[in-house]
Design a protein around this motif. Structure first.
Motif, PDB file in Angstrom:
ATOM      1  N   GLU A 178       0.996  -1.076   0.388  1.00 26.65           N
ATOM      2  CA  GLU A 178      -0.143   0.227  -0.011  1.00 26.65           C
ATOM      3  C   GLU A 178       0.544   1.336  -0.340  1.00 26.65           C
ATOM      4  OE1 GLU A 178      -2.460  -0.527   3.534  1.00 26.65           O
ATOM      5  OE2 GLU A 178      -3.089  -2.138   2.149  1.00 26.65           O
ATOM      6  N   ALA A 179       2.257   0.956   0.495  1.00 23.05           N
ATOM      7  CA  ALA A 179       2.679   2.275   1.165  1.00 23.05           C
ATOM      8  C   ALA A 179       3.235   2.547  -0.156  1.00 23.05           C
ATOM      9  CB  ALA A 179       3.680   2.271   2.259  1.00 23.05           C
ATOM     10  N   ALA A 213      -1.128  -7.086 -13.152  1.00 23.87           N
ATOM     11  CA  ALA A 213      -1.202  -5.657 -12.791  1.00 23.87           C
ATOM     12  C   ALA A 213      -0.870  -4.802 -15.026  1.00 23.87           C
ATOM     13  CB  ALA A 213      -0.605  -4.636 -11.476  1.00 23.87           C
ATOM     14  N   SER A 214      -0.458  -5.450 -15.352  1.00 22.62           N
ATOM     15  CA  SER A 214       0.132  -4.726 -16.358  1.00 22.62           C
ATOM     16  C   SER A 214      -1.096  -5.251 -17.655  1.00 22.62           C
ATOM     17  CB  SER A 214       1.847  -4.761 -17.048  1.00 22.62           C
ATOM     18  OG  SER A 214       3.265  -4.236 -16.324  1.00 22.62           O
ATOM     19  N   LEU A 267      -8.405   4.695  -9.573  1.00 21.43           N
ATOM     20  CA  LEU A 267      -8.319   4.106  -8.856  1.00 21.43           C
ATOM     21  C   LEU A 267      -8.504   2.377  -8.934  1.00 21.43           C
ATOM     22  CD1 LEU A 267     -10.309   6.069  -6.536  1.00 21.43           C
ATOM     23  CD2 LEU A 267      -8.476   6.163  -6.292  1.00 21.43           C
ATOM     24  N   LEU A 268      -9.137   1.721  -9.720  1.00 19.95           N
ATOM     25  CA  LEU A 268      -9.421   0.473  -9.944  1.00 19.95           C
ATOM     26  C   LEU A 268      -8.095  -0.072 -10.702  1.00 19.95           C
ATOM     27  CD1 LEU A 268     -11.078  -1.709 -10.889  1.00 19.95           C
ATOM     28  CD2 LEU A 268     -11.490  -0.639 -13.145  1.00 19.95           C
ATOM     29  N   ALA A 269      -7.019   0.638 -10.972  1.00 21.31           N
ATOM     30  CA  ALA A 269      -6.395   0.068 -11.550  1.00 21.31           C
ATOM     31  C   ALA A 269      -4.987  -0.219 -10.335  1.00 21.31           C
ATOM     32  CB  ALA A 269      -5.683   0.996 -12.715  1.00 21.31           C
ATOM     33  N   TRP A 315      -2.936  -3.436  -6.166  1.00 18.58           N
ATOM     34  CA  TRP A 315      -2.394  -4.377  -5.064  1.00 18.58           C
ATOM     35  C   TRP A 315      -3.125  -5.384  -4.898  1.00 18.58           C
ATOM     36  CZ3 TRP A 315      -6.053  -5.485  -0.921  1.00 18.58           C
ATOM     37  CH2 TRP A 315      -5.681  -5.369   0.108  1.00 18.58           C
ATOM     38  N   VAL A 316      -4.003  -5.917  -5.107  1.00 18.48           N
ATOM     39  CA  VAL A 316      -4.714  -7.357  -4.420  1.00 18.48           C
ATOM     40  C   VAL A 316      -3.843  -8.326  -5.152  1.00 18.48           C
ATOM     41  CG1 VAL A 316      -6.299  -8.692  -5.983  1.00 18.48           C
ATOM     42  CG2 VAL A 316      -7.098  -6.583  -5.184  1.00 18.48           C
ATOM     43  N   PHE A 317      -2.923  -7.630  -6.985  1.00 18.34           N
ATOM     44  CA  PHE A 317      -2.130  -8.839  -7.282  1.00 18.34           C
ATOM     45  C   PHE A 317      -1.311  -8.939  -6.791  1.00 18.34           C
ATOM     46  CE2 PHE A 317      -4.617  -7.394 -11.842  1.00 18.34           C
ATOM     47  CZ  PHE A 317      -5.433  -8.365 -11.389  1.00 18.34           C
ATOM     48  N   LEU A 318      -0.768  -7.874  -5.856  1.00 18.70           N
ATOM     49  CA  LEU A 318       0.702  -7.715  -4.953  1.00 18.70           C
ATOM     50  C   LEU A 318       1.611  -8.112  -4.003  1.00 18.70           C
ATOM     51  CD1 LEU A 318       2.293  -4.059  -6.855  1.00 18.70           C
ATOM     52  CD2 LEU A 318       3.342  -6.654  -7.223  1.00 18.70           C
TER      53      LEU A 318
END
Length: 261
Positions: free
Chosen positions: A39-40, A177-178, A217-219, A224-227
């Protein structure tokens, strides 16, 4: 190959048939720490709330003024002026200026295009072309095995490009993510480009402003979910420091063994 060179993998861990409760708590704590770090890092890489404000404010000011008085010159000058103010504030506070500077360049190109053509909608055209190019870059680099989001976030996580060869789980997450960024931006372009031709300047401007933040924000959320589910990053900076310290200790030990050397 040393332990530091091995990709992060669950199969590298010893099999335990009787996990202890403390182990479960430790795993949960590590997972929470990983999510916090992710997140950070995302917040830092993409500018956070302030970065979003700096992205939206110039365009919002442009379309607001143009809606009121239909004056292209006043609208363009006001948008450029607020961009410069945002950069000045960051410089005065000695903050990171990359997001504010990117905003200034984007606004400046938009002002030049609009002034040259006399069409207020052209203020938004450079940003739209940039978004389209970025979408293609995200998808192309993901397909090529070097996802752009990994190139962007690798230094932020202090892993640089170690994820490409040593951490396949993170490479997979960066690839997902990409692709997410690429297709989300393509969907945004699929909405904006037809409107650029069909809608009037005011309608187009407000739709564009409305589409500034939600796709972003969606991207970011999907990234964040993937990582958060991926293996932890390999801190290559810590590895280099450890190697340097080990080398110093080896030299010191050699000097003790052979003081005349």
């Amino acid at each position: 190959m040393t332990s530091l060179d091995k990709p992060t993998s669950d199969t590298d861990q010893p099999h335990r048939t009787d996990p202890q409760p403390t182990g479960g708590r430790h795993a949960a704590q590590q997972d929470a720490e990983t999510r916090t770090v992710t997140e950070a890092a995302l917040f830092e890489a993409f500018g956070g709330v302030r970065g979003m404000v700096e992205t939206v404010l110039p365009g919002l000011l442009f379309v607001t003024i143009f809606t009121i008085n239909k004056d292209l010159h006043i609208s363009a000058i006001a948008a450029l002026a607020v961009s410069l103010v945002l950069v000045a504030v960051r410089l005065i506070r000695r903050d990171t200026v990359k997001h504010a500077f990117s905003g200034v360049f984007g606004v400046a190109f938009g002002v030049v295009f609009a002034m040259m053509t006399g069409n207020a909608k052209d203020f938004y055209l450079p940003g739209m072309l940039y978004t389209l190019g970025l979408a293609v870059a995200y998808i192309a680099t993901a397909a090529a095995g070097a996802p752009l989001i990994g190139l962007i976030l690798g230094p932020v996580f202090k892993e640089n490009l170690s994820w490409r060869t040593r951490n396949p789980g993170r490479k997979k997450a960066y690839t997902k993510a990409s692709y997410a960024w690429g297709f989300i931006l393509l969907a945004k372009c699929a909405i904006l480009f037809p409107l650029y031709w069909w809608a009037d300047t005011t309608q187009f401007g407000w739709v564009l402003i409305a589409l500034k933040i939600p796709p972003f924000l969606l991207a970011v959320y999907l990234t964040w979910v993937f990582l958060a589910k991926a293996p932890a990053p390999i801190d290559v900076f810590a590895e280099m420091e450890a190697e340097e310290q080990a080398e110093k200790e080896r030299k010191a030990a050699a000097a003790v063994r052979d003081p005349d050397a």
